[in-house]
Design a protein around this motif. Structure first.
Motif, PDB file in Angstrom:
ATOM      1  N   ARG A  66       0.792  -1.153  -0.296  1.00 29.07           N
ATOM      2  CA  ARG A  66       0.149  -0.116  -0.142  1.00 29.07           C
ATOM      3  C   ARG A  66       0.921   1.239  -0.021  1.00 29.07           C
ATOM      4  O   ARG A  66       1.874   1.260   0.561  1.00 29.07           O
ATOM      5  CB  ARG A  66      -0.992  -0.153   1.308  1.00 29.07           C
ATOM      6  N   LEU A  67       0.425   2.188  -0.638  1.00 27.85           N
ATOM      7  CA  LEU A  67       1.001   3.507  -0.427  1.00 27.85           C
ATOM      8  C   LEU A  67       0.082   4.641   0.632  1.00 27.85           C
ATOM      9  O   LEU A  67      -0.829   4.398   0.502  1.00 27.85           O
ATOM     10  CB  LEU A  67       1.012   4.382  -1.942  1.00 27.85           C
ATOM     11  N   ARG A 109      -1.054  -0.435  -3.773  1.00 30.58           N
ATOM     12  CA  ARG A 109       0.225  -0.010  -4.716  1.00 30.58           C
ATOM     13  C   ARG A 109      -0.244  -0.307  -6.201  1.00 30.58           C
ATOM     14  O   ARG A 109       0.251   0.456  -7.105  1.00 30.58           O
ATOM     15  CB  ARG A 109       1.537  -0.726  -4.291  1.00 30.58           C
ATOM     16  N   ALA A 110      -0.758  -1.582  -6.256  1.00 24.88           N
ATOM     17  CA  ALA A 110      -1.249  -1.745  -7.824  1.00 24.88           C
ATOM     18  C   ALA A 110      -2.293  -1.095  -8.202  1.00 24.88           C
ATOM     19  O   ALA A 110      -2.187  -1.292  -9.592  1.00 24.88           O
ATOM     20  CB  ALA A 110      -1.471  -3.330  -7.758  1.00 24.88           C
ATOM     21  N   ASP A 111      -2.986  -0.298  -7.615  1.00 21.72           N
ATOM     22  CA  ASP A 111      -4.200   0.547  -8.249  1.00 21.72           C
ATOM     23  C   ASP A 111      -4.062   1.610  -7.471  1.00 21.72           C
ATOM     24  O   ASP A 111      -5.005   1.902  -6.780  1.00 21.72           O
ATOM     25  CB  ASP A 111      -5.508  -0.531  -7.604  1.00 21.72           C
ATOM     26  N   PRO A 112      -3.407   2.687  -7.765  1.00 17.21           N
ATOM     27  CA  PRO A 112      -3.264   3.870  -6.953  1.00 17.21           C
ATOM     28  C   PRO A 112      -4.215   4.806  -7.310  1.00 17.21           C
ATOM     29  O   PRO A 112      -4.666   5.576  -6.281  1.00 17.21           O
ATOM     30  CB  PRO A 112      -1.994   4.472  -7.538  1.00 17.21           C
ATOM     31  N   GLY A 113      -5.213   4.634  -8.347  1.00 18.64           N
ATOM     32  CA  GLY A 113      -6.430   5.427  -8.411  1.00 18.64           C
ATOM     33  C   GLY A 113      -7.764   4.876  -7.919  1.00 18.64           C
ATOM     34  O   GLY A 113      -8.682   5.394  -8.231  1.00 18.64           O
ATOM     35  N   GLY A 114      -7.261   3.619  -7.067  1.00 14.22           N
ATOM     36  CA  GLY A 114      -8.506   2.918  -6.728  1.00 14.22           C
ATOM     37  C   GLY A 114      -9.034   3.417  -5.306  1.00 14.22           C
ATOM     38  O   GLY A 114      -8.655   4.546  -4.864  1.00 14.22           O
ATOM     39  N   PRO A 115      -9.885   2.574  -4.747  1.00 21.14           N
ATOM     40  CA  PRO A 115     -10.350   3.195  -3.521  1.00 21.14           C
ATOM     41  C   PRO A 115      -9.387   3.149  -2.414  1.00 21.14           C
ATOM     42  O   PRO A 115      -8.261   2.731  -2.333  1.00 21.14           O
ATOM     43  CB  PRO A 115     -11.550   1.901  -3.038  1.00 21.14           C
ATOM     44  N   ARG A 116      -9.628   4.191  -1.544  1.00 18.11           N
ATOM     45  CA  ARG A 116      -8.602   4.627  -0.392  1.00 18.11           C
ATOM     46  C   ARG A 116      -9.308   4.118   1.071  1.00 18.11           C
ATOM     47  O   ARG A 116     -10.293   4.449   1.096  1.00 18.11           O
ATOM     48  CB  ARG A 116      -8.174   5.874  -0.210  1.00 18.11           C
TER      49      ARG A 116
END
Length: 189
Positions: free
Chosen positions: A46-47, A60-67
């Motif tokens: 995770r970022l 990290r694999a989906d930086p535009g995804g849900p937070r």
């Protein structure tokens, strides 16, 4: 003359009261993001980011995804090696650096000068660095400079500004009133 002074003072009190009331109401009604899940600094893909002034994690694999959004408020943040750093305001004129543990609990807090710009943590989590924009270092109008500091989380050793370092230029100590460090990368030796 006394009547005018009384009217001016009365007007100032009414305006100040209105401003304080408005600020309190705005804080109560602020759009605070929903805290969607537990955010921590434990190992994982995770970022760490800031969403609506709150620490958040994203895959990290989906930086535009849900937070996943936490209640921890920061203007700038960074994490590595199980250590997090959060730069946040304490009031309209002051800011602080908060070192966070893996559960986002404060381990250490420092008052810092200026407006937060950058925060970094070394890969091991031992060293924390920050950069702020500061004004007043010069008599030039509209000017600002940066101030960068470093904290050793293990020993507590703190350098509040890199400008206190001794600079060697062509093997001689170099001093100048306008020395300012900006950007760059430090590579481990």
């Amino acid at each position: 003359m006394k009547a005018r002074l009384g009217i001016a003072i009365g007007s100032a009190v009414v305006l100040a009261s209105g401003a304080v009331g408005y600020a309190a109401l705005a804080r109560e009604n602020a759009d605070v993001p929903a805290y969607t899940a537990e955010v921590d600094l434990k190992a994982g893909p995770r970022l760490l980011t800031v969403t609506d002034r709150h620490l958040a994690a994203v895959e990290r694999a989906d930086p535009g995804g849900p937070r996943s959004v936490s209640p921890v408020e920061c203007l700038r943040a960074y994490a590595a090696g199980g250590t997090g750093v959060c730069l946040r305001p304490t009031d309209p004129w002051s800011n602080e650096l908060v070192v966070l543990d893996t559960n986002l609990k404060p381990k250490r807090t420092l008052t810092i000068a200026g407006q937060p710009n950058r925060a970094r943590v070394s890969p091991t989590g031992r060293m924390v660095a920050w950069t702020t924009f500061v004004g007043g270092d010069s008599y030039a109008t509209g000017g600002f400079s940066t101030r960068t500091g470093i904290l050793d989380v293990t020993s507590g050793a703190t350098v509040t500004t890199l400008e206190d370092f001794v600079i060697l230029r062509d093997g001689k100590i170099y001093r100048s009133v306008d020395v300012n460090f900006w950007g760059g990368h430090v590579r481990p030796g």
